[in-house]
Design a protein around this motif. Sequence first.
Motif, PDB file in Angstrom:
ATOM      1  N   LEU A  40     -45.243 -17.568 -28.197  1.00  0.00           N
ATOM      2  CA  LEU A  40     -45.144 -18.776 -27.374  1.00  0.00           C
ATOM      3  C   LEU A  40     -43.830 -19.530 -27.550  1.00  0.00           C
ATOM      4  O   LEU A  40     -43.398 -20.230 -26.639  1.00  0.00           O
ATOM      5  CB  LEU A  40     -46.332 -19.695 -27.668  1.00  0.00           C
ATOM      6  N   VAL A  41     -43.166 -19.382 -28.690  1.00  0.00           N
ATOM      7  CA  VAL A  41     -41.912 -20.112 -28.912  1.00  0.00           C
ATOM      8  C   VAL A  41     -40.795 -19.648 -27.971  1.00  0.00           C
ATOM      9  O   VAL A  41     -39.772 -20.314 -27.854  1.00  0.00           O
ATOM     10  CB  VAL A  41     -41.433 -20.014 -30.373  1.00  0.00           C
ATOM     11  N   HIS A  42     -41.019 -18.518 -27.278  1.00  0.00           N
ATOM     12  CA  HIS A  42     -39.999 -18.002 -26.364  1.00  0.00           C
ATOM     13  C   HIS A  42     -40.270 -18.343 -24.896  1.00  0.00           C
ATOM     14  O   HIS A  42     -39.452 -18.010 -24.040  1.00  0.00           O
ATOM     15  CB  HIS A  42     -39.860 -16.488 -26.525  1.00  0.00           C
ATOM     16  N   HIS A  43     -41.419 -18.995 -24.605  1.00  0.00           N
ATOM     17  CA  HIS A  43     -41.656 -19.345 -23.200  1.00  0.00           C
ATOM     18  C   HIS A  43     -42.472 -20.615 -22.993  1.00  0.00           C
ATOM     19  O   HIS A  43     -42.685 -21.021 -21.854  1.00  0.00           O
ATOM     20  CB  HIS A  43     -42.304 -18.172 -22.445  1.00  0.00           C
ATOM     21  N   ASP A  44     -42.883 -21.274 -24.030  1.00  0.00           N
ATOM     22  CA  ASP A  44     -43.679 -22.501 -23.904  1.00  0.00           C
ATOM     23  C   ASP A  44     -42.984 -23.610 -24.698  1.00  0.00           C
ATOM     24  O   ASP A  44     -43.062 -23.661 -25.923  1.00  0.00           O
ATOM     25  CB  ASP A  44     -45.091 -22.237 -24.439  1.00  0.00           C
ATOM     26  N   LYS A  45     -42.314 -24.521 -23.966  1.00  0.00           N
ATOM     27  CA  LYS A  45     -41.524 -25.568 -24.618  1.00  0.00           C
ATOM     28  C   LYS A  45     -42.387 -26.453 -25.527  1.00  0.00           C
ATOM     29  O   LYS A  45     -41.990 -26.754 -26.653  1.00  0.00           O
ATOM     30  CB  LYS A  45     -40.811 -26.426 -23.578  1.00  0.00           C
ATOM     31  N   ALA A  46     -43.558 -26.855 -25.041  1.00  0.00           N
ATOM     32  CA  ALA A  46     -44.419 -27.724 -25.846  1.00  0.00           C
ATOM     33  C   ALA A  46     -44.823 -27.037 -27.150  1.00  0.00           C
ATOM     34  O   ALA A  46     -44.815 -27.655 -28.222  1.00  0.00           O
ATOM     35  CB  ALA A  46     -45.656 -28.135 -25.044  1.00  0.00           C
ATOM     36  N   TYR A  47     -45.145 -25.760 -27.074  1.00  0.00           N
ATOM     37  CA  TYR A  47     -45.511 -25.022 -28.285  1.00  0.00           C
ATOM     38  C   TYR A  47     -44.302 -24.904 -29.216  1.00  0.00           C
ATOM     39  O   TYR A  47     -44.426 -25.088 -30.434  1.00  0.00           O
ATOM     40  CB  TYR A  47     -46.062 -23.635 -27.943  1.00  0.00           C
ATOM     41  N   ALA A  48     -43.133 -24.590 -28.656  1.00  0.00           N
ATOM     42  CA  ALA A  48     -41.919 -24.482 -29.480  1.00  0.00           C
ATOM     43  C   ALA A  48     -41.642 -25.797 -30.202  1.00  0.00           C
ATOM     44  O   ALA A  48     -41.253 -25.794 -31.377  1.00  0.00           O
ATOM     45  CB  ALA A  48     -40.735 -24.073 -28.619  1.00  0.00           C
ATOM     46  N   GLN A  49     -41.884 -26.911 -29.519  1.00  0.00           N
ATOM     47  CA  GLN A  49     -41.667 -28.215 -30.152  1.00  0.00           C
ATOM     48  C   GLN A  49     -42.657 -28.458 -31.285  1.00  0.00           C
ATOM     49  O   GLN A  49     -42.288 -29.014 -32.322  1.00  0.00           O
ATOM     50  CB  GLN A  49     -41.725 -29.326 -29.104  1.00  0.00           C
ATOM     51  N   THR A  50     -43.909 -28.009 -31.123  1.00  0.00           N
ATOM     52  CA  THR A  50     -44.874 -28.166 -32.225  1.00  0.00           C
ATOM     53  C   THR A  50     -44.493 -27.285 -33.413  1.00  0.00           C
ATOM     54  O   THR A  50     -44.877 -27.565 -34.541  1.00  0.00           O
ATOM     55  CB  THR A  50     -46.322 -27.844 -31.789  1.00  0.00           C
ATOM     56  N   ALA A  51     -43.722 -26.231 -33.133  1.00  0.00           N
ATOM     57  CA  ALA A  51     -43.248 -25.342 -34.201  1.00  0.00           C
ATOM     58  C   ALA A  51     -41.974 -25.875 -34.851  1.00  0.00           C
ATOM     59  O   ALA A  51     -41.432 -25.243 -35.759  1.00  0.00           O
ATOM     60  CB  ALA A  51     -43.017 -23.941 -33.650  1.00  0.00           C
ATOM     61  N   GLY A  52     -41.458 -27.011 -34.357  1.00  0.00           N
ATOM     62  CA  GLY A  52     -40.312 -27.652 -34.998  1.00  0.00           C
ATOM     63  C   GLY A  52     -38.969 -27.430 -34.347  1.00  0.00           C
ATOM     64  O   GLY A  52     -37.942 -27.781 -34.916  1.00  0.00           O
ATOM     65  N   THR A  53     -38.948 -26.832 -33.143  1.00  0.00           N
ATOM     66  CA  THR A  53     -37.671 -26.656 -32.446  1.00  0.00           C
ATOM     67  C   THR A  53     -37.651 -27.529 -31.199  1.00  0.00           C
ATOM     68  O   THR A  53     -38.711 -27.889 -30.662  1.00  0.00           O
ATOM     69  CB  THR A  53     -37.450 -25.182 -32.045  1.00  0.00           C
ATOM     70  N   PRO A  54     -36.467 -27.878 -30.702  1.00  0.00           N
ATOM     71  CA  PRO A  54     -36.396 -28.772 -29.537  1.00  0.00           C
ATOM     72  C   PRO A  54     -36.788 -28.108 -28.216  1.00  0.00           C
ATOM     73  O   PRO A  54     -37.091 -28.801 -27.251  1.00  0.00           O
ATOM     74  CB  PRO A  54     -34.933 -29.204 -29.507  1.00  0.00           C
ATOM     75  N   ASP A  55     -36.790 -26.784 -28.176  1.00  0.00           N
ATOM     76  CA  ASP A  55     -37.065 -26.079 -26.920  1.00  0.00           C
ATOM     77  C   ASP A  55     -37.379 -24.617 -27.247  1.00  0.00           C
ATOM     78  O   ASP A  55     -37.324 -24.216 -28.411  1.00  0.00           O
ATOM     79  CB  ASP A  55     -35.837 -26.158 -26.001  1.00  0.00           C
ATOM     80  N   VAL A  56     -37.671 -23.838 -26.203  1.00  0.00           N
ATOM     81  CA  VAL A  56     -37.829 -22.397 -26.398  1.00  0.00           C
ATOM     82  C   VAL A  56     -36.498 -21.841 -26.894  1.00  0.00           C
ATOM     83  O   VAL A  56     -35.445 -22.453 -26.702  1.00  0.00           O
ATOM     84  CB  VAL A  56     -38.268 -21.696 -25.088  1.00  0.00           C
ATOM     85  N   PHE A  57     -36.538 -20.673 -27.536  1.00  0.00           N
ATOM     86  CA  PHE A  57     -35.296 -20.076 -28.029  1.00  0.00           C
ATOM     87  C   PHE A  57     -35.334 -18.570 -27.845  1.00  0.00           C
ATOM     88  O   PHE A  57     -36.389 -17.956 -27.731  1.00  0.00           O
ATOM     89  CB  PHE A  57     -35.022 -20.457 -29.494  1.00  0.00           C
ATOM     90  N   MET A  58     -34.150 -17.983 -27.802  1.00  0.00           N
ATOM     91  CA  MET A  58     -33.973 -16.555 -27.521  1.00  0.00           C
ATOM     92  C   MET A  58     -34.511 -15.698 -28.658  1.00  0.00           C
ATOM     93  O   MET A  58     -34.340 -16.028 -29.832  1.00  0.00           O
ATOM     94  CB  MET A  58     -32.479 -16.268 -27.308  1.00  0.00           C
ATOM     95  N   ASN A  59     -35.136 -14.562 -28.281  1.00  0.00           N
ATOM     96  CA  ASN A  59     -35.631 -13.635 -29.296  1.00  0.00           C
ATOM     97  C   ASN A  59     -34.541 -12.634 -29.695  1.00  0.00           C
ATOM     98  O   ASN A  59     -33.523 -12.480 -29.013  1.00  0.00           O
ATOM     99  CB  ASN A  59     -36.915 -12.931 -28.837  1.00  0.00           C
ATOM    100  N   ILE A  60     -34.753 -11.943 -30.801  1.00  0.00           N
ATOM    101  CA  ILE A  60     -33.744 -11.038 -31.352  1.00  0.00           C
ATOM    102  C   ILE A  60     -33.473  -9.849 -30.428  1.00  0.00           C
ATOM    103  O   ILE A  60     -32.337  -9.366 -30.338  1.00  0.00           O
ATOM    104  CB  ILE A  60     -34.108 -10.567 -32.774  1.00  0.00           C
ATOM    105  N   LEU A  61     -34.502  -9.375 -29.726  1.00  0.00           N
ATOM    106  CA  LEU A  61     -34.281  -8.216 -28.858  1.00  0.00           C
ATOM    107  C   LEU A  61     -33.385  -8.559 -27.673  1.00  0.00           C
ATOM    108  O   LEU A  61     -32.592  -7.722 -27.229  1.00  0.00           O
ATOM    109  CB  LEU A  61     -35.623  -7.638 -28.400  1.00  0.00           C
ATOM    110  N   THR A  62     -33.488  -9.769 -27.153  1.00  0.00           N
ATOM    111  CA  THR A  62     -32.581 -10.194 -26.084  1.00  0.00           C
ATOM    112  C   THR A  62     -31.157 -10.318 -26.619  1.00  0.00           C
ATOM    113  O   THR A  62     -30.201  -9.879 -25.975  1.00  0.00           O
ATOM    114  CB  THR A  62     -33.054 -11.525 -25.470  1.00  0.00           C
ATOM    115  N   SER A  63     -31.029 -10.877 -27.809  1.00  0.00           N
ATOM    116  CA  SER A  63     -29.700 -10.975 -28.433  1.00  0.00           C
ATOM    117  C   SER A  63     -29.106  -9.588 -28.631  1.00  0.00           C
ATOM    118  O   SER A  63     -27.923  -9.355 -28.342  1.00  0.00           O
ATOM    119  CB  SER A  63     -29.794 -11.705 -29.774  1.00  0.00           C
ATOM    120  N   ASN A  64     -29.925  -8.648 -29.104  1.00  0.00           N
ATOM    121  CA  ASN A  64     -29.478  -7.267 -29.300  1.00  0.00           C
ATOM    122  C   ASN A  64     -29.023  -6.669 -27.973  1.00  0.00           C
ATOM    123  O   ASN A  64     -27.986  -6.013 -27.895  1.00  0.00           O
ATOM    124  CB  ASN A  64     -30.620  -6.452 -29.920  1.00  0.00           C
ATOM    125  N   GLY A  65     -29.794  -6.884 -26.910  1.00  0.00           N
ATOM    126  CA  GLY A  65     -29.416  -6.381 -25.592  1.00  0.00           C
ATOM    127  C   GLY A  65     -28.103  -6.960 -25.109  1.00  0.00           C
ATOM    128  O   GLY A  65     -27.280  -6.254 -24.517  1.00  0.00           O
TER     129      GLY A  65
END
Length: 139
Positions: A40-65
Motif C-alpha cells: 500500500l505504501v506505493h499506491h495509497d497516500k493515506a496508508y503511506a502517511q500512517t507508515a511515516g512518509t509524506p506520500d507514496v514512494f517508488m519501489n526498488i523494482l521501478t528504480s532498477n528498471g
Amino acid sequence: MAAQITFDSVQTGQQLPGLSVPITVSLIVAGAMATNDFSLVHHDKAYAQTAGTPDVFMNILTSNGLVQRFVNDWAGPGARIKGVKIRLGAPNFPGDVMQMSGTVASKEVIGKDRIVEIAVSGKNSLGEHVAASVRLALP
C-alpha cells in the motif's frame, strides 16, 4: 533509437548523457503494479502517511528498471546487460525529479564478451535515491 555504442568507442571515465526523470504518482503506481508490488505504501497516500512518509514512494523494482533504461538508452540495441547491483537511498516522492548520471567505470574482455561496467547514480532533492553498477556486453 540510440546509436549503437561499441566497446572500442568508450573509454574508462567517460560520462553518459544525463537523464531527468520527473517523479509522478502515475510513475510510482504504474511501476509498482507492473512489478506486482501491491504494498500500500506505493499506491495509497493515506496508508503511506500512517507508515511515516509524506506520500507514496517508488519501489526498488521501478528504480532498477529506470537504471537499466538509462544504460540501455545510451548503449543501444546491441548491448546486453550481464548484471546489475543496486542500492537505494533517499526515497523518490511525487513532485520531485531524479537526475540520473553515469560513468564508464571499467572495460574488460572476458572470453568472447567485451564487458563495460557503468556506475549509475540517481539523485533527487533529498539526496541519492539509487546507486548502481551495471555490467553490459557491447559489440
